[in-house]
Scaffold this motif. Structure first.
Motif, PDB file in Angstrom:
ATOM      1  N   LEU A  76      11.496   5.330   4.862  1.00  0.00           N
ATOM      2  CA  LEU A  76      11.935   4.496   3.749  1.00  0.00           C
ATOM      3  C   LEU A  76      13.331   3.938   3.984  1.00  0.00           C
ATOM      4  O   LEU A  76      13.640   2.821   3.587  1.00  0.00           O
ATOM      5  CB  LEU A  76      11.919   5.309   2.448  1.00  0.00           C
ATOM      6  CG  LEU A  76      10.543   5.602   1.870  1.00  0.00           C
ATOM      7  CD1 LEU A  76      10.683   6.509   0.665  1.00  0.00           C
ATOM      8  CD2 LEU A  76       9.823   4.335   1.501  1.00  0.00           C
ATOM      9  N   ALA A 103      13.241   0.726   5.649  1.00  0.00           N
ATOM     10  CA  ALA A 103      12.355  -0.270   5.044  1.00  0.00           C
ATOM     11  C   ALA A 103      13.052  -1.605   4.779  1.00  0.00           C
ATOM     12  O   ALA A 103      12.440  -2.658   4.889  1.00  0.00           O
ATOM     13  CB  ALA A 103      11.763   0.268   3.738  1.00  0.00           C
ATOM     14  N   LEU A 153      -1.315   2.335  -0.330  1.00  0.00           N
ATOM     15  CA  LEU A 153       0.095   2.586  -0.046  1.00  0.00           C
ATOM     16  C   LEU A 153       1.006   1.532  -0.663  1.00  0.00           C
ATOM     17  O   LEU A 153       2.213   1.748  -0.787  1.00  0.00           O
ATOM     18  CB  LEU A 153       0.320   2.653   1.467  1.00  0.00           C
ATOM     19  CG  LEU A 153      -0.327   3.858   2.166  1.00  0.00           C
ATOM     20  CD1 LEU A 153      -0.158   3.758   3.669  1.00  0.00           C
ATOM     21  CD2 LEU A 153       0.238   5.171   1.643  1.00  0.00           C
ATOM     22  N   ASN A 162       4.465   2.516  -2.487  1.00  0.00           N
ATOM     23  CA  ASN A 162       5.761   1.944  -2.131  1.00  0.00           C
ATOM     24  C   ASN A 162       6.472   1.385  -3.356  1.00  0.00           C
ATOM     25  O   ASN A 162       7.688   1.539  -3.506  1.00  0.00           O
ATOM     26  CB  ASN A 162       5.580   0.846  -1.081  1.00  0.00           C
ATOM     27  CG  ASN A 162       5.641   1.377   0.338  1.00  0.00           C
ATOM     28  OD1 ASN A 162       6.711   1.550   0.902  1.00  0.00           O
ATOM     29  ND2 ASN A 162       4.478   1.639   0.909  1.00  0.00           N
ATOM     30  N   ILE A 170       8.129   4.190  -5.229  1.00  0.00           N
ATOM     31  CA  ILE A 170       9.349   4.683  -4.594  1.00  0.00           C
ATOM     32  C   ILE A 170      10.539   3.773  -4.904  1.00  0.00           C
ATOM     33  O   ILE A 170      11.637   4.230  -5.234  1.00  0.00           O
ATOM     34  CB  ILE A 170       9.148   4.801  -3.066  1.00  0.00           C
ATOM     35  CG1 ILE A 170       8.232   5.983  -2.732  1.00  0.00           C
ATOM     36  CG2 ILE A 170      10.488   4.924  -2.338  1.00  0.00           C
ATOM     37  CD1 ILE A 170       8.854   7.345  -2.990  1.00  0.00           C
ATOM     38  N   TRP A 171      10.319   2.455  -4.819  1.00  0.00           N
ATOM     39  CA  TRP A 171      11.429   1.511  -4.969  1.00  0.00           C
ATOM     40  C   TRP A 171      11.784   1.241  -6.420  1.00  0.00           C
ATOM     41  O   TRP A 171      12.966   1.064  -6.759  1.00  0.00           O
ATOM     42  CB  TRP A 171      11.087   0.201  -4.264  1.00  0.00           C
ATOM     43  CG  TRP A 171      11.129   0.324  -2.772  1.00  0.00           C
ATOM     44  CD1 TRP A 171      10.064   0.289  -1.910  1.00  0.00           C
ATOM     45  CD2 TRP A 171      12.280   0.519  -1.964  1.00  0.00           C
ATOM     46  NE1 TRP A 171      10.496   0.459  -0.619  1.00  0.00           N
ATOM     47  CE2 TRP A 171      11.849   0.590  -0.617  1.00  0.00           C
ATOM     48  CE3 TRP A 171      13.654   0.632  -2.231  1.00  0.00           C
ATOM     49  CZ2 TRP A 171      12.732   0.779   0.448  1.00  0.00           C
ATOM     50  CZ3 TRP A 171      14.537   0.816  -1.164  1.00  0.00           C
ATOM     51  CH2 TRP A 171      14.067   0.891   0.149  1.00  0.00           C
ATOM     52  N   ASN A 180       9.260   9.839  -7.423  1.00  0.00           N
ATOM     53  CA  ASN A 180       9.401  10.061  -5.982  1.00  0.00           C
ATOM     54  C   ASN A 180       8.750  11.363  -5.516  1.00  0.00           C
ATOM     55  O   ASN A 180       8.084  11.404  -4.480  1.00  0.00           O
ATOM     56  CB  ASN A 180      10.886  10.056  -5.581  1.00  0.00           C
ATOM     57  CG  ASN A 180      11.437   8.649  -5.462  1.00  0.00           C
ATOM     58  OD1 ASN A 180      10.755   7.674  -5.777  1.00  0.00           O
ATOM     59  ND2 ASN A 180      12.683   8.534  -5.035  1.00  0.00           N
ATOM     60  N   ALA A 227       2.423  -2.265   4.041  1.00  0.00           N
ATOM     61  CA  ALA A 227       2.967  -1.096   3.351  1.00  0.00           C
ATOM     62  C   ALA A 227       3.311   0.001   4.352  1.00  0.00           C
ATOM     63  O   ALA A 227       4.293   0.733   4.182  1.00  0.00           O
ATOM     64  CB  ALA A 227       1.981  -0.587   2.307  1.00  0.00           C
ATOM     65  N   LEU A 270       6.607  -0.809   5.880  1.00  0.00           N
ATOM     66  CA  LEU A 270       7.708  -0.470   4.982  1.00  0.00           C
ATOM     67  C   LEU A 270       8.010   1.022   4.968  1.00  0.00           C
ATOM     68  O   LEU A 270       9.090   1.434   4.541  1.00  0.00           O
ATOM     69  CB  LEU A 270       7.395  -0.950   3.566  1.00  0.00           C
ATOM     70  CG  LEU A 270       7.429  -2.470   3.360  1.00  0.00           C
ATOM     71  CD1 LEU A 270       6.921  -2.830   1.977  1.00  0.00           C
ATOM     72  CD2 LEU A 270       8.829  -3.019   3.566  1.00  0.00           C
ATOM     73  N   MET A 271       7.073   1.829   5.451  1.00  0.00           N
ATOM     74  CA  MET A 271       7.286   3.268   5.569  1.00  0.00           C
ATOM     75  C   MET A 271       7.805   3.655   6.958  1.00  0.00           C
ATOM     76  O   MET A 271       7.914   4.827   7.278  1.00  0.00           O
ATOM     77  CB  MET A 271       5.973   4.007   5.284  1.00  0.00           C
ATOM     78  CG  MET A 271       5.504   3.891   3.853  1.00  0.00           C
ATOM     79  SD  MET A 271       3.790   4.442   3.655  1.00  0.00           S
ATOM     80  CE  MET A 271       3.879   6.115   4.269  1.00  0.00           C
ATOM     81  N   LEU A 277       6.068  -6.166  -5.148  1.00  0.00           N
ATOM     82  CA  LEU A 277       6.780  -5.210  -4.295  1.00  0.00           C
ATOM     83  C   LEU A 277       8.113  -5.826  -3.901  1.00  0.00           C
ATOM     84  O   LEU A 277       8.265  -6.476  -2.878  1.00  0.00           O
ATOM     85  CB  LEU A 277       5.961  -4.869  -3.047  1.00  0.00           C
ATOM     86  CG  LEU A 277       6.564  -3.850  -2.080  1.00  0.00           C
ATOM     87  CD1 LEU A 277       7.028  -2.604  -2.814  1.00  0.00           C
ATOM     88  CD2 LEU A 277       5.586  -3.480  -0.999  1.00  0.00           C
TER      89      LEU A 277
END
Length: 439
Positions: A20, A23, A175, A179, A182-183, A189, A239, A242-243, A434
């Motif tokens: 992350l 990312a 995913l 994501n 998370i953001w 989280n 996705a 981005l991980m 996203l």
């Protein structure tokens, strides 16, 4: 043993957090990928004028469209598991359709269709369930689950204790909401980390490509098979990128890209032969619409999406048939049809999963109509949504579309259609879903 397990879990946790942390850098590389890297020496015009829709507050009618879509998820919610049925009243789901639910849930929260409290309760329940799912060989989610019992099932919802394999494309899609959580919703989280520590995402990536699994052709167990074709392959990889996962080969187009002129437009197709690779090379609206709604498109997919849209507009101009094609559930056998711009060597081809001709089941797809309307401020996109805006049951949600042959409504009602309707409307109001706050 417990100490060793704890150390392994900690390692997975730090690998994910490290991914992350990269990312933001990867997000920039997605947006600015060098054309030579993804397209090779292929001639490609990048200065096309694309009439993108600017963000605005929904009209009263559009807000009602969103509340109608939410009716589906309210009706098909399973209280004990937190999952939602893929098809109205049928207690089964896939990771793709679970992603459609989670994206619909996020969109409903953004549009104030549901309260913060309902959003939190539903999301927490769903993530808790995803962190407890039985997995294929203890690695990754099965292609289908019973939404009431969480048993691994086949596509007829028959329990299959060992499962039928995993879909890398479906997992790549789910995913996306993880994501987003998370953001944008950091209070979840830990729940997201619990899911990703339960799943071993690395098992579906090899040398930058995506691999699904299926029962082995010889003996017991499962075998890996490369999964994804142009459009879906690149979308499902984002996705993962981005991980911090290496999916570069899955994200580039040049290996199998061929541009074919359909109704005056050069559209992207996948030149892998279905007979050799045992997978159809569908060109449909959905992968490009989702890429734009969720990621905001990149410099290549933005142009590919508009070309796929423009070919459909040109078909309408030529034939008078309103055209918005995608794969969809249908309300008669074989119950699922790929209605395409191009597939298996034919333009405007409609086929079953087995490749059988399904021309009589071509439909204007509700989700495609809403998706193109969200993306483009054009008279044709408005025509599409005008045709689709009455295709609903106010107590059940949006129907999948309307048949071209006789104008009948395709009365299949699904999580995917209603999820994409909600995503499209959230995009109109908020832009790509996203967003990591980078300008």
């Amino acid at each position: 043993m417990e100490f060793k397990k704890a150390m392994v879990n900690a390692r997975h946790h730090f690998v994910f957090i490290g991914g992350l942390a990269t990312a933001l850098v990867i997000a920039f590389t997605i947006e600015t990928r060098d054309f030579n890297q993804v397209l090779g020496n292929l001639t490609f015009e990048t200065s096309e004028s694309i009439p993108l829709r600017e963000s605005r507050i929904l009209t009263e009618e559009e807000y009602l469209w969103a509340t109608t879509a939410w009716e589906y998820f309210d009706n098909n919610y399973q209280q004990n598991t937190g999952l939602v049925n893929s098809v109205d009243g049928y207690p089964s789901t896939t990771m793709w359709d679970t992603a459609s639910y989670l994206m619909g849930l996020i969109s409903a929260e953004k549009l104030n269709v549901i309260s913060d409290g309902e959003f939190s309760l539903r999301m927490q329940k769903a993530l808790h369930t995803l962190a407890q799912l039985p997995l294929i060989e203890g690695k990754l989610p099965n292609k289908a689950y019973n939404t009431q019992t969480l048993e691994m099932v086949d596509y007829s919802n028959t329990p299959t204790p060992k499962g039928i394999g995993w879909s890398a494309i479906d997992i790549g899609r789910i995913l996306v909401p993880l994501n987003i959580m998370i953001w944008q919703y950091p209070q979840f989280n830990k729940h997201v980390n619990d899911v990703l520590m339960h799943w071993n995402v690395s098992e579906m990536i090899d040398q930058g490509y995506l691999y699904g699994s299926r029962p082995a052709s010889k003996g017991d167990g499962f075998e890996l098979v490369q999964e994804g074709r142009i459009g879906y392959e690149e979308y499902a990889s984002k996705a993962l990128s981005l991980m911090g996962r290496d999916v570069f080969n899955a994200m580039k187009y040049i290996d199998y890209l061929e541009l074919i002129t359909i109704d005056g437009v050069e559209i992207p197709t996948d030149r892998r032969d279905p007979a050799k690779f045992h997978a159809h090379n569908y060109v449909v609206s959905e992968s490009y619409i989702l890429d734009a709604l969720e990621f905001g498109s990149d410099s290549v997919s933005k142009i590919f999406a508009y070309r796929v849209y423009k070919a459909q507009q040109n078909r309408y101009d030529r034939t008078g048939i309103l055209t918005a094609v995608s794969e969809d559930n249908v309300d008669e056998a074989p119950y699922f049809v790929y209605n395409t711009v191009f597939s298996d060597g034919k333009e405007w081809n409609a086929i079953s999963d087995a490749g059988e001709d399904m021309s009589h089941l071509k439909t204007l797809s509700t989700k495609a109509a809403f998706g193109w309307y969200a993306l483009y401020d054009t008279p044709y996109a408005s025509l599409l949504v005008d045709e689709a805006k009455d295709l609903f049951d106010d107590k059940k949600g949006w129907y999948s579309g309307r048949y071209e042959d006789d104008g009948r409504i395709n009365t299949a009602i699904t999580a995917n259609t209603n999820g994409i309707v909600l995503e499209s409307l959230a995009y109109i109001q908020n832009g790509s879903l996203l967003s990591v706050g980078v300008k």
